[in-house]
Scaffold this motif. Structure first.
Motif, PDB file in Angstrom:
ATOM      1  N   ASP A   1     -32.529 -49.621  28.233  1.00 31.64           N
ATOM      2  CA  ASP A   1     -33.979 -49.460  28.384  1.00 31.64           C
ATOM      3  C   ASP A   1     -34.635 -50.713  28.971  1.00 31.64           C
ATOM      4  O   ASP A   1     -35.795 -51.004  28.687  1.00 31.64           O
ATOM      5  CB  ASP A   1     -34.616 -49.094  27.051  1.00 31.64           C
TER       6      ASP A   1
ATOM      7  N   ILE B   1     -38.042 -50.088  31.213  1.00 34.66           N
ATOM      8  CA  ILE B   1     -39.261 -49.758  30.466  1.00 34.66           C
ATOM      9  C   ILE B   1     -39.837 -51.004  29.804  1.00 34.66           C
ATOM     10  O   ILE B   1     -41.036 -51.282  29.908  1.00 34.66           O
ATOM     11  CB  ILE B   1     -38.965 -48.663  29.420  1.00 34.66           C
TER      12      ILE B   1
ATOM     13  N   ARG C   1     -43.384 -52.972  30.755  1.00 33.35           N
ATOM     14  CA  ARG C   1     -44.379 -53.251  29.710  1.00 33.35           C
ATOM     15  C   ARG C   1     -44.717 -54.730  29.646  1.00 33.35           C
ATOM     16  O   ARG C   1     -45.889 -55.111  29.598  1.00 33.35           O
ATOM     17  CB  ARG C   1     -43.857 -52.801  28.354  1.00 33.35           C
TER      18      ARG C   1
END
Length: 75
Positions: free
Chosen positions: A38, A41, A45
């Motif tokens: 991940d 992502i 962010r």
């Protein structure tokens, strides 16, 4: 005549802030978590968090404080 929303100077500042945010986010994510499944992502962010924090500080807070201090010192 319509006034431009983004002047060339503001565009240049935003691009510089985006590059700095990208480098900070990359360094932080790779150092703390490495390349996991991940990564993208979390990287996006953290990029947006850095971008918002730096741009608000540079483009809003610092000029507002500077303006306030200048007004106080004129008294």
């Amino acid at each position: 005549m319509k006034k431009q929303l983004l002047t060339p100077q503001l565009k240049r500042q935003l691009i510089l802030i985006a590059v700095i945010s990208l480098l900070l986010a990359s360094a932080l994510e790779i150092y703390v978590f490495g390349f996991t499944s991940d990564f993208m992502i979390r990287w996006l962010r953290s990029f947006f968090v850095f971008f918002v924090m730096i741009s608000v500080t540079k483009l809003a807070i610092v000029p507002a404080v500077n303006n306030g201090v200048n007004r106080i010192m004129k008294w």
